[in-house]
Design a protein around this motif. Structure first.
Motif, PDB file in Angstrom:
ATOM      1  N   ALA A  92      25.520 -14.526  51.919  1.00 29.93           N
ATOM      2  CA  ALA A  92      26.880 -14.941  51.583  1.00 29.93           C
ATOM      3  C   ALA A  92      27.440 -15.921  52.604  1.00 29.93           C
ATOM      4  CB  ALA A  92      27.793 -13.715  51.492  1.00 29.93           C
ATOM      5  N   ARG A  93      26.586 -16.346  53.559  1.00 31.55           N
ATOM      6  CA  ARG A  93      27.018 -17.201  54.663  1.00 31.55           C
ATOM      7  C   ARG A  93      28.077 -16.473  55.500  1.00 31.55           C
ATOM      8  NH1 ARG A  93      27.183 -23.270  51.911  1.00 31.55           N
ATOM      9  NH2 ARG A  93      25.134 -23.133  50.900  1.00 31.55           N
ATOM     10  N   MET A  94      28.624 -17.159  56.485  1.00 24.18           N
ATOM     11  CA  MET A  94      29.641 -16.578  57.370  1.00 24.18           C
ATOM     12  C   MET A  94      29.150 -15.285  58.020  1.00 24.18           C
ATOM     13  SD  MET A  94      33.164 -17.122  55.190  1.00 24.18           S
ATOM     14  CE  MET A  94      33.502 -18.648  54.328  1.00 24.18           C
ATOM     15  N   GLY A  95      27.814 -15.129  58.171  1.00 27.03           N
ATOM     16  CA  GLY A  95      27.269 -13.934  58.795  1.00 27.03           C
ATOM     17  C   GLY A  95      27.352 -12.695  57.938  1.00 27.03           C
ATOM     18  N   GLU A  96      27.425 -12.858  56.609  1.00 26.23           N
ATOM     19  CA  GLU A  96      27.579 -11.718  55.709  1.00 26.23           C
ATOM     20  C   GLU A  96      26.586 -11.802  54.553  1.00 26.23           C
ATOM     21  OE1 GLU A  96      32.274 -10.564  56.020  1.00 26.23           O
ATOM     22  OE2 GLU A  96      31.775 -12.368  54.866  1.00 26.23           O
ATOM     23  N   VAL A  97      26.451 -10.677  53.843  1.00 27.97           N
ATOM     24  CA  VAL A  97      25.631 -10.633  52.633  1.00 27.97           C
ATOM     25  C   VAL A  97      26.444 -10.033  51.495  1.00 27.97           C
ATOM     26  CG1 VAL A  97      23.416 -10.461  53.834  1.00 27.97           C
ATOM     27  CG2 VAL A  97      24.655  -8.357  53.232  1.00 27.97           C
ATOM     28  N   TYR A  98      26.125 -10.476  50.284  1.00 23.19           N
ATOM     29  CA  TYR A  98      26.596  -9.779  49.092  1.00 23.19           C
ATOM     30  C   TYR A  98      25.635  -8.620  48.871  1.00 23.19           C
ATOM     31  CZ  TYR A  98      29.227 -14.085  48.203  1.00 23.19           C
ATOM     32  OH  TYR A  98      30.062 -15.161  48.307  1.00 23.19           O
ATOM     33  N   TRP A  99      26.161  -7.411  48.819  1.00 23.14           N
ATOM     34  CA  TRP A  99      25.330  -6.204  48.840  1.00 23.14           C
ATOM     35  C   TRP A  99      25.596  -5.353  47.602  1.00 23.14           C
ATOM     36  CZ3 TRP A  99      21.261  -4.203  51.162  1.00 23.14           C
ATOM     37  CH2 TRP A  99      21.068  -2.816  51.195  1.00 23.14           C
ATOM     38  N   GLY A 100      24.522  -4.912  46.963  1.00 25.35           N
ATOM     39  CA  GLY A 100      24.654  -4.009  45.830  1.00 25.35           C
ATOM     40  C   GLY A 100      23.379  -3.217  45.634  1.00 25.35           C
ATOM     41  N   CYS A 101      23.508  -1.945  45.284  1.00 23.92           N
ATOM     42  CA  CYS A 101      22.351  -1.074  45.061  1.00 23.92           C
ATOM     43  C   CYS A 101      22.345  -0.611  43.604  1.00 23.92           C
ATOM     44  CB  CYS A 101      22.402   0.132  45.990  1.00 23.92           C
ATOM     45  SG  CYS A 101      22.280  -0.307  47.743  1.00 23.92           S
ATOM     46  N   TYR A 102      21.148  -0.547  43.022  1.00 20.01           N
ATOM     47  CA  TYR A 102      21.015  -0.283  41.588  1.00 20.01           C
ATOM     48  C   TYR A 102      19.815   0.611  41.336  1.00 20.01           C
ATOM     49  CZ  TYR A 102      23.936  -4.365  41.793  1.00 20.01           C
ATOM     50  OH  TYR A 102      24.938  -5.225  42.132  1.00 20.01           O
ATOM     51  N   ARG A 103      19.926   1.392  40.277  1.00 24.61           N
ATOM     52  CA  ARG A 103      18.796   2.186  39.809  1.00 24.61           C
ATOM     53  C   ARG A 103      18.493   1.810  38.365  1.00 24.61           C
ATOM     54  NH1 ARG A 103      21.309   6.124  43.255  1.00 24.61           N
ATOM     55  NH2 ARG A 103      19.845   6.831  44.869  1.00 24.61           N
ATOM     56  N   ARG A 104      17.221   1.796  38.056  1.00 24.90           N
ATOM     57  CA  ARG A 104      16.814   1.461  36.696  1.00 24.90           C
ATOM     58  C   ARG A 104      17.204   2.593  35.752  1.00 24.90           C
ATOM     59  NH1 ARG A 104      10.684   0.013  36.133  1.00 24.90           N
ATOM     60  NH2 ARG A 104      10.517   2.199  36.735  1.00 24.90           N
ATOM     61  N   ARG A 105      17.744   2.220  34.609  1.00 25.56           N
ATOM     62  CA  ARG A 105      18.071   3.194  33.569  1.00 25.56           C
ATOM     63  C   ARG A 105      17.782   2.555  32.220  1.00 25.56           C
ATOM     64  NH1 ARG A 105      23.947   5.754  33.375  1.00 25.56           N
ATOM     65  NH2 ARG A 105      23.129   6.810  35.251  1.00 25.56           N
ATOM     66  N   GLY A 106      16.820   3.106  31.510  1.00 19.64           N
ATOM     67  CA  GLY A 106      16.453   2.545  30.218  1.00 19.64           C
ATOM     68  C   GLY A 106      15.979   1.113  30.372  1.00 19.64           C
ATOM     69  N   ALA A 107      16.559   0.215  29.581  1.00 19.31           N
ATOM     70  CA  ALA A 107      16.173  -1.192  29.621  1.00 19.31           C
ATOM     71  C   ALA A 107      16.992  -1.997  30.618  1.00 19.31           C
ATOM     72  CB  ALA A 107      16.318  -1.810  28.229  1.00 19.31           C
ATOM     73  N   GLY A 108      17.888  -1.328  31.357  1.00 15.95           N
ATOM     74  CA  GLY A 108      18.749  -2.051  32.283  1.00 15.95           C
ATOM     75  C   GLY A 108      18.822  -1.385  33.641  1.00 15.95           C
ATOM     76  N   VAL A 109      19.865  -1.719  34.391  1.00 18.20           N
ATOM     77  CA  VAL A 109      20.117  -1.098  35.689  1.00 18.20           C
ATOM     78  C   VAL A 109      21.569  -0.644  35.738  1.00 18.20           C
ATOM     79  CG1 VAL A 109      18.382  -2.460  36.911  1.00 18.20           C
ATOM     80  CG2 VAL A 109      20.740  -3.303  36.791  1.00 18.20           C
ATOM     81  N   VAL A 110      21.825   0.365  36.568  1.00 13.57           N
ATOM     82  CA  VAL A 110      23.190   0.838  36.791  1.00 13.57           C
ATOM     83  C   VAL A 110      23.472   0.803  38.285  1.00 13.57           C
ATOM     84  CG1 VAL A 110      23.261   2.279  34.731  1.00 13.57           C
ATOM     85  CG2 VAL A 110      22.415   3.247  36.874  1.00 13.57           C
TER      86      VAL A 110
END
Length: 226
Positions: A118-136
């Motif tokens: 994300a620049r500025m010494g940061e990251v865009y952060w997100g955690c996901y688990r697979r569920r069916g045909a997608g992720v949550v």
């Protein structure tokens, strides 16, 4: 289901994907900051390949961020213009979830921790688990310093992906330790994965939003122009 077109311009990649019957037609190119001169040509190419027009579609989908300020705005603006012209609803999809979906598609991952630079010494952060045909999502998406990221729960083997793992490799490795077993630091969003997530939502009964109601996701008050 009627045809569905997905668009992503939120990073240095530009991509579109079209569901036409059983086929998914895709275009993907690393364009740097050249999205505005590329994305509409890609849209036209997949429509021509399928023998369709915008009015043959049932909805549009787009990655709505986070990402570069310019890229997010281009993708949403193009999607809004196309949707208004054809009177179609829009399914906004998280860029981070799209990256996670791509990791599941190519690596078969069950748990994905996305860190995008994300620049500025940061990251865009997100955690996901697979569920069916997608992720949550497994926790809220956020913009944070790489030395403060947190994985939800314990005992899972996570796949780490996104440009943050290249930009802050040592910091993230020290922070996450052995919980992240595989790293894909070059993973960027791909419209085919945005399409897949939009299809999951449509199958669950989502109707999308009006074009004028699509809102960009920046995750921070300060934005970068890249």
């Amino acid at each position: 289901m009627s045809g569905l077109l997905a668009i992503d311009t939120t990073t240095t990649a530009c991509s579109v994907a079209l569901r036409a019957g059983k086929a998914v037609l895709c275009r993907y190119e690393a364009v740097g900051q050249g999205h505005s001169g590329t994305v509409l040509a890609m849209v036209r190419a997949v429509l021509d390949e399928a023998g369709l027009e915008m009015t043959d579609l049932g909805a549009l989908a787009c990655c709505s961020g986070p990402g570069s300020f310019t890229g997010v705005r281009i993708g949403i603006g193009v999607t809004q213009g196309l949707a208004l012209g054809a009177d179609l609803p829009v399914i906004p999809v998280s860029t981070l979830a799209t990256v996670a979906q791509g990791a599941c598609r190519t690596h078969g991952a069950a748990a994905v921790a996305v860190a995008m630079d994300a620049r500025m010494g940061e990251v865009y952060w997100g955690c996901y688990r697979r569920r069916g045909a997608g992720v949550v999502t497994a926790g809220e998406e956020a913009v944070v310093s790489p030395d403060s990221v947190v994985l939800p729960g314990t005992g899972d083997a996570w796949l780490g992906c996104g440009t943050g793992y290249g930009a802050y490799a040592e910091v993230l490795a020290e922070r996450l330790g052995e919980a992240v077993t595989v790293v894909d630091p070059e993973r960027l969003p791909d419209a085919r994965d945005c399409l897949a997530l939009a299809e999951v939502r449509l199958a669950a009964g989502a109707r999308g939003v009006a074009a004028e109601d699509v809102v960009p996701t920046y995750l921070r008050n300060r934005v970068t122009q890249g």
